[in-house]
Design a protein around this motif. Structure first.
Motif, PDB file in Angstrom:
ATOM      1  N   GLY A  10       0.010   4.356 -10.599  1.00  0.00           N
ATOM      2  CA  GLY A  10       0.144   4.467  -9.153  1.00  0.00           C
ATOM      3  C   GLY A  10      -0.935   3.704  -8.423  1.00  0.00           C
ATOM      4  O   GLY A  10      -1.659   2.884  -9.012  1.00  0.00           O
ATOM      5  N   ARG A  11      -1.059   4.009  -7.142  1.00  0.00           N
ATOM      6  CA  ARG A  11      -2.070   3.394  -6.277  1.00  0.00           C
ATOM      7  C   ARG A  11      -2.491   4.427  -5.233  1.00  0.00           C
ATOM      8  O   ARG A  11      -1.657   5.173  -4.729  1.00  0.00           O
ATOM      9  CB  ARG A  11      -1.518   2.196  -5.516  1.00  0.00           C
ATOM     10  CG  ARG A  11      -0.865   1.158  -6.360  1.00  0.00           C
ATOM     11  CD  ARG A  11      -1.713  -0.031  -6.489  1.00  0.00           C
ATOM     12  NE  ARG A  11      -0.997  -0.980  -7.348  1.00  0.00           N
ATOM     13  CZ  ARG A  11      -1.582  -1.918  -8.022  1.00  0.00           C
ATOM     14  NH1 ARG A  11      -2.862  -2.079  -7.942  1.00  0.00           N
ATOM     15  NH2 ARG A  11      -0.891  -2.721  -8.786  1.00  0.00           N
ATOM     16  N   MET A  12      -3.774   4.439  -4.921  1.00  0.00           N
ATOM     17  CA  MET A  12      -4.285   5.278  -3.846  1.00  0.00           C
ATOM     18  C   MET A  12      -5.093   4.390  -2.919  1.00  0.00           C
ATOM     19  O   MET A  12      -5.807   3.490  -3.379  1.00  0.00           O
ATOM     20  CB  MET A  12      -5.161   6.405  -4.415  1.00  0.00           C
ATOM     21  CG  MET A  12      -5.475   7.471  -3.407  1.00  0.00           C
ATOM     22  SD  MET A  12      -3.933   8.320  -2.966  1.00  0.00           S
ATOM     23  CE  MET A  12      -4.465   9.241  -1.571  1.00  0.00           C
ATOM     24  N   TYR A  13      -4.962   4.663  -1.621  1.00  0.00           N
ATOM     25  CA  TYR A  13      -5.631   3.853  -0.604  1.00  0.00           C
ATOM     26  C   TYR A  13      -6.332   4.736   0.414  1.00  0.00           C
ATOM     27  O   TYR A  13      -5.877   5.836   0.717  1.00  0.00           O
ATOM     28  CB  TYR A  13      -4.602   3.013   0.173  1.00  0.00           C
ATOM     29  CG  TYR A  13      -3.749   2.123  -0.654  1.00  0.00           C
ATOM     30  CD1 TYR A  13      -4.191   0.861  -1.019  1.00  0.00           C
ATOM     31  CD2 TYR A  13      -2.484   2.528  -1.068  1.00  0.00           C
ATOM     32  CE1 TYR A  13      -3.382   0.013  -1.775  1.00  0.00           C
ATOM     33  CE2 TYR A  13      -1.674   1.699  -1.823  1.00  0.00           C
ATOM     34  CZ  TYR A  13      -2.126   0.443  -2.179  1.00  0.00           C
ATOM     35  OH  TYR A  13      -1.332  -0.381  -2.927  1.00  0.00           O
ATOM     36  N   ARG A  14      -7.399   4.204   0.984  1.00  0.00           N
ATOM     37  CA  ARG A  14      -7.945   4.777   2.204  1.00  0.00           C
ATOM     38  C   ARG A  14      -7.275   4.002   3.338  1.00  0.00           C
ATOM     39  O   ARG A  14      -7.008   2.805   3.210  1.00  0.00           O
ATOM     40  CB  ARG A  14      -9.471   4.704   2.244  1.00  0.00           C
ATOM     41  CG  ARG A  14     -10.040   3.376   2.593  1.00  0.00           C
ATOM     42  CD  ARG A  14     -11.601   3.402   2.616  1.00  0.00           C
ATOM     43  NE  ARG A  14     -12.112   2.131   2.154  1.00  0.00           N
ATOM     44  CZ  ARG A  14     -12.324   1.813   0.890  1.00  0.00           C
ATOM     45  NH1 ARG A  14     -12.101   2.678  -0.068  1.00  0.00           N
ATOM     46  NH2 ARG A  14     -12.748   0.617   0.570  1.00  0.00           N
ATOM     47  N   VAL A  15      -6.980   4.706   4.414  1.00  0.00           N
ATOM     48  CA  VAL A  15      -6.341   4.107   5.585  1.00  0.00           C
ATOM     49  C   VAL A  15      -7.450   3.800   6.580  1.00  0.00           C
ATOM     50  O   VAL A  15      -8.197   4.691   6.991  1.00  0.00           O
ATOM     51  CB  VAL A  15      -5.309   5.069   6.211  1.00  0.00           C
ATOM     52  CG1 VAL A  15      -4.688   4.455   7.459  1.00  0.00           C
ATOM     53  CG2 VAL A  15      -4.240   5.442   5.185  1.00  0.00           C
ATOM     54  N   VAL A  16      -7.555   2.522   6.960  1.00  0.00           N
ATOM     55  CA  VAL A  16      -8.620   2.065   7.843  1.00  0.00           C
ATOM     56  C   VAL A  16      -8.012   1.635   9.168  1.00  0.00           C
ATOM     57  O   VAL A  16      -7.037   0.876   9.206  1.00  0.00           O
ATOM     58  CB  VAL A  16      -9.399   0.894   7.189  1.00  0.00           C
ATOM     59  CG1 VAL A  16     -10.470   0.357   8.126  1.00  0.00           C
ATOM     60  CG2 VAL A  16     -10.003   1.346   5.863  1.00  0.00           C
ATOM     61  N   LEU A  17      -8.588   2.139  10.247  1.00  0.00           N
ATOM     62  CA  LEU A  17      -8.144   1.805  11.601  1.00  0.00           C
ATOM     63  C   LEU A  17      -9.013   0.682  12.146  1.00  0.00           C
ATOM     64  O   LEU A  17     -10.245   0.775  12.159  1.00  0.00           O
ATOM     65  CB  LEU A  17      -8.232   3.043  12.501  1.00  0.00           C
ATOM     66  CG  LEU A  17      -7.781   2.888  13.947  1.00  0.00           C
ATOM     67  CD1 LEU A  17      -6.306   2.494  14.031  1.00  0.00           C
ATOM     68  CD2 LEU A  17      -8.017   4.197  14.706  1.00  0.00           C
TER      69      LEU A  17
END
Length: 178
Positions: A56-63
């Motif tokens: 899988g893949r995990m991400y942090r969401v950056v604004l």
């Protein structure tokens, strides 16, 4: 939300602090409540292992433009109804909720899955009592298959909606087997 204002960054060891921010009673009320520190550390290690293990893949969401981490989104393999699929989940920190960030991040993660996935289907299983996450599914292009009994976390049954994206049907979809 303008997709140009959302950036997904690969999960790193430094993201343990972000994982702790989403491990609150408010953020986890639909998924069994906060996890212990031990479980949080195990989850973090699992997220770090997604790419090397190919699961899988995990991400942090950056604004943007501030470059601040406002949440998480990712997907991982799971067994579902006799086959292997991807399951997606997301979190957006309370000060940033209600702006379309989760749906924009989920669409971006679906696109990433379509480019790299080994499996045909990507599912999300929000609680039937979680209107915000069900709206994210709708806005991110998932198709509602119906209600189902689901266990999350393991050992905690809940009534969920089964939402699905056919990654092969997307323009960047994989050509591998389901």
């Amino acid at each position: 939300m303008d997709p140009a204002l959302i950036r997904l960054e690969a999960w790193t060891d430094a993201d343990l602090a972000l994982l702790r921010l989403v491990n609150t009673p408010q953020m986890r009320r639909h998924v069994g409540g906060p996890e212990s520190e031990e479980r949080t550390l195990l989850r973090h290690r699992r997220y770090l292992d997604f790419v090397p293990s190919g699961t899988g893949r995990m991400y942090r969401v950056v604004l943007e433009p501030a470059g601040v981490a406002v949440g998480t989104v990712g997907y991982a393999e799971r067994e579902w109804r006799g086959g292997t699929v991807y399951e997606m989940g997301w979190n957006v920190l309370p000060p940033y909720q209600g702006r379309g960030i989760a749906a924009t991040a989920a669409r971006a993660a679906v696109g990433a899955a379509a480019r790299t996935a080994r499996h045909r289907y990507l599912h999300a299983f929000p609680s039937v009592g979680n209107p915000a996450s069900n709206a994210v599914c709708r806005r991110a292009g998932f198709t509602l298959l119906g209600e189902t009994d689901f266990e999350f976390p393991p050992g905690r049954p809940m009534r969920s909606n089964d939402w699905r994206v056919d990654l092969r049907a997307l323009p960047d979809g994989p050509t591998g087997s389901a």
